[in-house]
Design an enzyme around this catalytic site. Structure first.
Site, PDB file in Angstrom:
ATOM      1  N   ARG A 161      44.044  29.772  42.327  1.00  0.00           N
ATOM      2  CA  ARG A 161      43.601  31.108  42.966  1.00  0.00           C
ATOM      3  C   ARG A 161      44.727  32.101  42.264  1.00  0.00           C
ATOM      4  O   ARG A 161      45.658  31.647  42.009  1.00  0.00           O
ATOM      5  CB  ARG A 161      43.639  31.252  44.372  1.00  0.00           C
ATOM      6  CG  ARG A 161      42.821  30.344  45.272  1.00  0.00           C
ATOM      7  CD  ARG A 161      43.094  30.151  46.679  1.00  0.00           C
ATOM      8  NE  ARG A 161      42.258  29.376  47.501  1.00  0.00           N
ATOM      9  CZ  ARG A 161      42.543  28.117  47.882  1.00  0.00           C
ATOM     10  NH1 ARG A 161      43.745  27.590  47.493  1.00  0.00           N
ATOM     11  NH2 ARG A 161      41.753  27.416  48.655  1.00  0.00           N
ATOM     12  N   LYS A 184      46.065  28.422  50.616  1.00  0.00           N
ATOM     13  CA  LYS A 184      45.457  28.895  52.016  1.00  0.00           C
ATOM     14  C   LYS A 184      45.996  28.002  53.384  1.00  0.00           C
ATOM     15  O   LYS A 184      45.918  26.821  53.090  1.00  0.00           O
ATOM     16  CB  LYS A 184      44.168  28.967  51.799  1.00  0.00           C
ATOM     17  CG  LYS A 184      43.510  30.075  51.190  1.00  0.00           C
ATOM     18  CD  LYS A 184      41.827  30.147  51.385  1.00  0.00           C
ATOM     19  CE  LYS A 184      41.633  31.198  50.572  1.00  0.00           C
ATOM     20  NZ  LYS A 184      39.836  31.446  50.839  1.00  0.00           N
ATOM     21  N   HIS A 252      38.048  34.512  39.897  1.00  0.00           N
ATOM     22  CA  HIS A 252      38.001  33.836  40.716  1.00  0.00           C
ATOM     23  C   HIS A 252      36.691  32.712  40.279  1.00  0.00           C
ATOM     24  O   HIS A 252      36.883  31.423  40.326  1.00  0.00           O
ATOM     25  CB  HIS A 252      37.424  34.078  42.098  1.00  0.00           C
ATOM     26  CG  HIS A 252      37.759  33.068  42.953  1.00  0.00           C
ATOM     27  ND1 HIS A 252      38.896  32.382  43.667  1.00  0.00           N
ATOM     28  CD2 HIS A 252      36.364  32.112  43.972  1.00  0.00           C
ATOM     29  CE1 HIS A 252      38.785  31.580  44.599  1.00  0.00           C
ATOM     30  NE2 HIS A 252      37.513  31.441  44.726  1.00  0.00           N
ATOM     31  N   ARG A 255      38.332  29.702  38.436  1.00  0.00           N
ATOM     32  CA  ARG A 255      38.478  28.309  39.484  1.00  0.00           C
ATOM     33  C   ARG A 255      37.187  27.705  39.537  1.00  0.00           C
ATOM     34  O   ARG A 255      37.251  26.575  39.509  1.00  0.00           O
ATOM     35  CB  ARG A 255      39.107  29.053  40.665  1.00  0.00           C
ATOM     36  CG  ARG A 255      39.259  27.950  41.849  1.00  0.00           C
ATOM     37  CD  ARG A 255      40.001  28.726  42.895  1.00  0.00           C
ATOM     38  NE  ARG A 255      39.842  27.950  44.177  1.00  0.00           N
ATOM     39  CZ  ARG A 255      40.413  27.169  44.748  1.00  0.00           C
ATOM     40  NH1 ARG A 255      41.501  26.396  44.197  1.00  0.00           N
ATOM     41  NH2 ARG A 255      40.319  26.608  45.833  1.00  0.00           N
ATOM     42  N   HIS A 278      40.948  22.378  48.823  1.00  0.00           N
ATOM     43  CA  HIS A 278      39.747  22.708  50.252  1.00  0.00           C
ATOM     44  C   HIS A 278      40.084  21.823  51.156  1.00  0.00           C
ATOM     45  O   HIS A 278      40.722  20.571  51.320  1.00  0.00           O
ATOM     46  CB  HIS A 278      38.463  22.428  49.633  1.00  0.00           C
ATOM     47  CG  HIS A 278      37.842  23.210  48.679  1.00  0.00           C
ATOM     48  ND1 HIS A 278      36.958  22.968  47.761  1.00  0.00           N
ATOM     49  CD2 HIS A 278      38.211  24.495  48.332  1.00  0.00           C
ATOM     50  CE1 HIS A 278      36.637  23.957  46.964  1.00  0.00           C
ATOM     51  NE2 HIS A 278      37.343  24.863  47.425  1.00  0.00           N
ATOM     52  N   TYR A 287      29.920  22.285  44.699  1.00  0.00           N
ATOM     53  CA  TYR A 287      29.922  22.214  43.220  1.00  0.00           C
ATOM     54  C   TYR A 287      28.807  21.248  42.710  1.00  0.00           C
ATOM     55  O   TYR A 287      28.495  21.338  41.629  1.00  0.00           O
ATOM     56  CB  TYR A 287      31.214  21.911  42.811  1.00  0.00           C
ATOM     57  CG  TYR A 287      32.210  23.135  43.168  1.00  0.00           C
ATOM     58  CD1 TYR A 287      32.107  24.345  42.238  1.00  0.00           C
ATOM     59  CD2 TYR A 287      33.029  22.924  44.176  1.00  0.00           C
ATOM     60  CE1 TYR A 287      32.780  25.412  42.384  1.00  0.00           C
ATOM     61  CE2 TYR A 287      34.030  24.205  44.257  1.00  0.00           C
ATOM     62  CZ  TYR A 287      33.865  25.318  43.423  1.00  0.00           C
ATOM     63  OH  TYR A 287      34.721  26.331  43.650  1.00  0.00           O
TER      64      TYR A 287
END
Length: 306
Positions: A161, A184, A252, A255, A278, A287
């Site tokens: 990110r 995150k 982004h 990524r 994730h 994806y």
């Protein structure tokens, strides 16, 4: 916050504190949740023409929830955003009902509006390489060009990110073969660093006129302070305009491109999930839809028509 009673304000803060301590939610997530729940509580205050104390919150009805959602839609809030706001409100009410001992069914049973989940919009491999080459041409300063290339190479080559790339410090240089990234929710992951990314960062460091200390940002702005993400967003915007790429070609998107290209090359979802950081595999599974959609596009374009 003036429309919210002191008791509700304190409860909201305690809930946010618990999110950070127990659930590991990031500061950005907590800020978004604070805004969503504050907006909800303020609406209920105006809707009932009285301060919403703790007892009043326990009496929220299905009709009240419908009124709030109708007000949100009338204000132009889209289905996706409203679903996010409702998720925050439900999370707060779930916590509050356990703490205060009331029945939260009216809130928790409220259905989120349906919306079509947007697929990530990655660049194809040629476009990703061309973007990086074009980014290099956006500045007349050699060191700024080298800096911008180093950042976007990390985004594409490591799946970082932009906040993660810009959080690197002088202590991380020269870049090792693997980086320990805190993403995150303070989720930690190990990311391999491609030789091209290490070389791009080394080149930037050789040209950068600002001294690098271990406790300072690795990527610097023109005046020497930490690089603002808007600078990279701006240089990407210029590059995509020159290349005729859509507005979705953002930092982004690099990524997204990293993940999609790994999947196309045979990478497994669990490994890609770990590389991206994730929390849920379902996020990474998005994806597979991107890859399938692209495969069908190639099929429809190339298949001989009868």
């Amino acid at each position: 916050m003036s429309l919210i009673s002191p008791a509700c304000r304190d409860a909201l803060q305690h809930w946010l504190n618990s999110l950070g301590a127990l659930a590991g939610r990031s500061e950005n997530t907590q800020t978004a949740y604070r805004g969503d729940v504050t907006e909800f509580l303020s609406f209920m205050t105006l809707h009932h023409s009285e301060s919403q104390g703790m007892a009043a919150l326990a009496r929220i009805t299905v009709s009240d929830m419908r009124a709030w959602m109708a007000d949100q839609r009338a204000s132009g809030v889209g289905a996706r955003s409203l679903a996010r706001k409702l998720s925050a409100v439900k999370s707060f009410y779930r916590w509050l009902s356990e703490r205060e001992g009331f029945e939260p069914t009216a809130v928790l049973s409220t259905r989120a509006p349906k919306f079509t989940k947007k697929l990530p919009r990655p660049l194809d491999e040629d476009a990703a390489r061309t973007v990086i080459e074009t980014v290099e041409l956006q500045s007349t300063s050699d060191w700024v060009s080298a800096r911008d290339v180093a950042v976007v190479t990390l985004l594409y080559g490591c799946g970082l990110r932009i906040s993660e790339a810009l959080s690197l410090t002088g202590a991380d240089a020269p870049l090792p073969e693997t980086l320990r990234i805190i993403g995150k929710g303070d989720k930690e992951r190990i990311v391999p660093v491609l030789p091209a990314a290490r070389a791009a960062v080394d080149h930037y460091l050789r040209l950068c006129p600002h001294p690098h200390a271990k406790d300072q940002a690795l990527f610097r702005g023109v005046r020497g302070g930490p690089l603002n993400p808007r600078a990279i967003q701006g240089v990407m915007a210029k590059a995509r305009m020159q290349l005729g790429l859509p507005a979705t070609a953002t930092p982004h998107a690099l990524r997204h491109s990293f993940a999609t290209h790994l999947l196309s090359a045979g990478g497994d979802l669990r490994s890609i999930q770990e590389l991206l950081g994730h929390a849920s595999l379902s996020t990474t599974q998005t994806y597979t839809a991107v890859d399938t959609a692209r495969l069908m596009e190639v099929y429809n374009r190339a298949h001989p028509k009868a």
